[in-house]
Design a protein around this motif. Structure first.
Motif, PDB file in Angstrom:
ATOM      1  N   GLY A  51       9.301   5.251  20.460  1.00  0.00           N
ATOM      2  CA  GLY A  51       8.723   6.290  21.307  1.00  0.00           C
ATOM      3  C   GLY A  51       9.618   6.660  22.478  1.00  0.00           C
ATOM      4  O   GLY A  51      10.689   6.085  22.676  1.00  0.00           O
ATOM      5  N   CYS A  52       9.151   7.637  23.261  1.00  0.00           N
ATOM      6  CA  CYS A  52       9.892   8.057  24.452  1.00  0.00           C
ATOM      7  C   CYS A  52       9.623   7.061  25.584  1.00  0.00           C
ATOM      8  O   CYS A  52       8.557   6.457  25.660  1.00  0.00           O
ATOM      9  CB  CYS A  52       9.458   9.455  24.881  1.00  0.00           C
ATOM     10  SG  CYS A  52      10.412  10.076  26.301  1.00  0.00           S
ATOM     11  N   ALA A  53      10.618   6.913  26.455  1.00  0.00           N
ATOM     12  CA  ALA A  53      10.493   6.012  27.600  1.00  0.00           C
ATOM     13  C   ALA A  53       9.514   6.550  28.650  1.00  0.00           C
ATOM     14  O   ALA A  53       9.134   5.825  29.578  1.00  0.00           O
ATOM     15  CB  ALA A  53      11.871   5.794  28.239  1.00  0.00           C
ATOM     16  N   ASP A  54       9.088   7.791  28.501  1.00  0.00           N
ATOM     17  CA  ASP A  54       8.167   8.428  29.454  1.00  0.00           C
ATOM     18  C   ASP A  54       6.975   7.507  29.759  1.00  0.00           C
ATOM     19  O   ASP A  54       6.309   7.013  28.847  1.00  0.00           O
ATOM     20  CB  ASP A  54       7.665   9.758  28.859  1.00  0.00           C
ATOM     21  CG  ASP A  54       6.963  10.623  29.879  1.00  0.00           C
ATOM     22  OD1 ASP A  54       5.934  10.171  30.432  1.00  0.00           O
ATOM     23  OD2 ASP A  54       7.424  11.744  30.135  1.00  0.00           O
ATOM     24  N   SER A  55       6.703   7.333  31.065  1.00  0.00           N
ATOM     25  CA  SER A  55       5.667   6.394  31.514  1.00  0.00           C
ATOM     26  C   SER A  55       4.259   6.787  31.075  1.00  0.00           C
ATOM     27  O   SER A  55       3.326   5.985  31.127  1.00  0.00           O
ATOM     28  CB  SER A  55       5.702   6.282  33.039  1.00  0.00           C
ATOM     29  OG  SER A  55       5.436   7.553  33.620  1.00  0.00           O
ATOM     30  N   ILE A  76      14.967   7.402  25.836  1.00  0.00           N
ATOM     31  CA  ILE A  76      14.728   8.782  26.274  1.00  0.00           C
ATOM     32  C   ILE A  76      14.668   9.702  25.058  1.00  0.00           C
ATOM     33  O   ILE A  76      15.604   9.751  24.256  1.00  0.00           O
ATOM     34  CB  ILE A  76      15.803   9.220  27.290  1.00  0.00           C
ATOM     35  CG1 ILE A  76      15.543   8.491  28.618  1.00  0.00           C
ATOM     36  CG2 ILE A  76      15.799  10.746  27.493  1.00  0.00           C
ATOM     37  CD1 ILE A  76      16.588   8.664  29.666  1.00  0.00           C
ATOM     38  N   ALA A  77      13.526  10.343  24.897  1.00  0.00           N
ATOM     39  CA  ALA A  77      13.262  11.330  23.844  1.00  0.00           C
ATOM     40  C   ALA A  77      13.180  10.723  22.442  1.00  0.00           C
ATOM     41  O   ALA A  77      13.493  11.387  21.455  1.00  0.00           O
ATOM     42  CB  ALA A  77      14.263  12.481  23.884  1.00  0.00           C
ATOM     43  N   ASN A  78      12.750   9.450  22.370  1.00  0.00           N
ATOM     44  CA  ASN A  78      12.451   8.790  21.079  1.00  0.00           C
ATOM     45  C   ASN A  78      13.481   9.088  19.989  1.00  0.00           C
ATOM     46  O   ASN A  78      13.159   9.597  18.919  1.00  0.00           O
ATOM     47  CB  ASN A  78      11.035   9.172  20.596  1.00  0.00           C
ATOM     48  CG  ASN A  78      10.680  10.642  20.780  1.00  0.00           C
ATOM     49  OD1 ASN A  78      10.169  11.045  21.823  1.00  0.00           O
ATOM     50  ND2 ASN A  78      10.992  11.454  19.792  1.00  0.00           N
ATOM     51  N   GLY A 107       6.996  11.344  19.417  1.00  0.00           N
ATOM     52  CA  GLY A 107       7.478  12.187  20.507  1.00  0.00           C
ATOM     53  C   GLY A 107       6.290  12.675  21.313  1.00  0.00           C
ATOM     54  O   GLY A 107       5.149  12.313  21.044  1.00  0.00           O
ATOM     55  N   HIS A 108       6.554  13.486  22.313  1.00  0.00           N
ATOM     56  CA  HIS A 108       5.438  14.052  23.083  1.00  0.00           C
ATOM     57  C   HIS A 108       5.818  15.418  23.626  1.00  0.00           C
ATOM     58  O   HIS A 108       6.967  15.649  24.002  1.00  0.00           O
ATOM     59  CB  HIS A 108       5.028  13.113  24.229  1.00  0.00           C
ATOM     60  CG  HIS A 108       6.080  12.958  25.276  1.00  0.00           C
ATOM     61  ND1 HIS A 108       6.033  13.630  26.481  1.00  0.00           N
ATOM     62  CD2 HIS A 108       7.219  12.238  25.299  1.00  0.00           C
ATOM     63  CE1 HIS A 108       7.100  13.298  27.210  1.00  0.00           C
ATOM     64  NE2 HIS A 108       7.841  12.467  26.518  1.00  0.00           N
ATOM     65  N   TYR A 109       4.812  16.323  23.628  1.00  0.00           N
ATOM     66  CA  TYR A 109       5.028  17.652  24.203  1.00  0.00           C
ATOM     67  C   TYR A 109       5.332  17.481  25.683  1.00  0.00           C
ATOM     68  O   TYR A 109       4.859  16.548  26.324  1.00  0.00           O
ATOM     69  CB  TYR A 109       3.785  18.530  23.998  1.00  0.00           C
ATOM     70  CG  TYR A 109       3.481  18.781  22.535  1.00  0.00           C
ATOM     71  CD1 TYR A 109       4.421  19.420  21.723  1.00  0.00           C
ATOM     72  CD2 TYR A 109       2.285  18.364  21.972  1.00  0.00           C
ATOM     73  CE1 TYR A 109       4.166  19.640  20.373  1.00  0.00           C
ATOM     74  CE2 TYR A 109       2.010  18.584  20.624  1.00  0.00           C
ATOM     75  CZ  TYR A 109       2.958  19.213  19.826  1.00  0.00           C
ATOM     76  OH  TYR A 109       2.700  19.418  18.498  1.00  0.00           O
ATOM     77  N   GLY A 110       6.148  18.380  26.212  1.00  0.00           N
ATOM     78  CA  GLY A 110       6.511  18.301  27.625  1.00  0.00           C
ATOM     79  C   GLY A 110       7.539  17.207  27.892  1.00  0.00           C
ATOM     80  O   GLY A 110       7.641  16.703  29.013  1.00  0.00           O
ATOM     81  N   CYS A 111       8.299  16.827  26.862  1.00  0.00           N
ATOM     82  CA  CYS A 111       9.300  15.757  27.013  1.00  0.00           C
ATOM     83  C   CYS A 111      10.470  16.254  27.870  1.00  0.00           C
ATOM     84  O   CYS A 111      11.115  17.254  27.541  1.00  0.00           O
ATOM     85  CB  CYS A 111       9.795  15.310  25.635  1.00  0.00           C
ATOM     86  SG  CYS A 111      10.975  13.946  25.726  1.00  0.00           S
ATOM     87  N   GLY A 112      10.732  15.554  28.962  1.00  0.00           N
ATOM     88  CA  GLY A 112      11.809  15.940  29.878  1.00  0.00           C
ATOM     89  C   GLY A 112      13.174  15.935  29.199  1.00  0.00           C
ATOM     90  O   GLY A 112      14.019  16.791  29.499  1.00  0.00           O
ATOM     91  N   GLY A 113      13.380  15.003  28.297  1.00  0.00           N
ATOM     92  CA  GLY A 113      14.654  14.920  27.583  1.00  0.00           C
ATOM     93  C   GLY A 113      14.894  16.155  26.733  1.00  0.00           C
ATOM     94  O   GLY A 113      16.011  16.700  26.697  1.00  0.00           O
TER      95      GLY A 113
HETATM   96 CO    CO Z   1       9.888  12.205  26.727  1.00  0.00          CO
END
Ligand code: CO
Length: 219
Positions: A51-55, A76-78, A107-113
């Motif tokens: 997965g993404c590192a996003d908290s 970052i960005a899976n 993944g996730h929508y709104g991913c900063g990466g």
């Molecule tokens: Co992300």
């Protein structure tokens, strides 16, 4: 002076985490006095999560699972980069030692990466990591260029980034060797919505290399 104030705030935050841990231990033991004794005996998670590192996208919470149920790798960005020793080591251990039944790229929508990768801005060292997402864009540029709304275009690239990383997983010798010996292993792609909490299945699940382009197929 400023440094001191900042230090106090940070040390409170730091202490709060340890306080939170105490609460976690108390509450877990209240439900099951053997909780930690049992967990300490070993792990046999049936799932590897990439997965993404996003908290905001913690594997256990968003799937309503407990410690011990999901083996986790996040970056970052899976991304599944075929030369990434970290990812390969996790994958090898999960497939060949833990014998997980499923590997899921989430993944996730709104991913900063992904948002950074779609732009022309430089962000430093990370640009080299995000380059792989630009390659995903290139593969699907025809469709993506047609989407005028940038948020929508990013969301579609998030989906394609998951799909291509599922393919990247299937191309590894680790996954193909498991399939070769008849080990049950499914590889899947999901996208999580930060605004609704809902996971969408990208429906690219693979259980063998039958549909893989010939050049990537191992015997
Ligand atoms: Co992300």
């Amino acid at each position: 002076m400023c440094a001191k104030i900042e230090e106090d705030t940070n040390s409170n935050l730091y202490k709060n985490l340890l306080e939170g841990n105490k609460q976690f231990v108390e509450e877990s033991l209240k439900i099951d006095p053997e909780y930690f004794t049992n967990l300490a005996k070993g792990q046999a998670p049936p799932v590897l999560w990439i997965g993404c590192a996003d908290s905001r996208v913690p594997a256990n919470q968003i799937t309503n699972t407990a410690p011990g149920e999901i083996f986790v790798h996040r970056n970052i960005a899976n991304m599944v980069i075929h030369s990434d020793m970290n990812m390969l080591s996790v994958l090898d251990y999960a497939v060949n030692v833990l014998k997980v039944k499923h590997v899921i790229v989430t993944g996730h929508y709104g991913c900063g990466g992904v948002t950074a990768a779609i732009s022309n801005q430089q962000f430093g060292l990370i640009d080299n990591w995000l380059r792989h997402i630009k390659d995903v864009y290139r593969l699907h540029a025809k469709e993506l260029d047609q989407i005028a709304d940038m948020d929508e275009r990013c969301d579609r690239l998030v989906e394609y980034n998951v799909i291509e990383n599922v393919y990247n997983l299937c191309k590894t010798s680790i996954v193909q060797n498991a399939w070769q010996i008849g080990q049950p292993l499914g590889v899947h792609g999901w996208v999580y919505s930060l605004s609704t909490g809902i996971i969408s299945d990208m429906k690219v699940s693979a259980y063998d290399n039958a549909n893989m382009e010939n050049v990537f197929r191992f015997k």
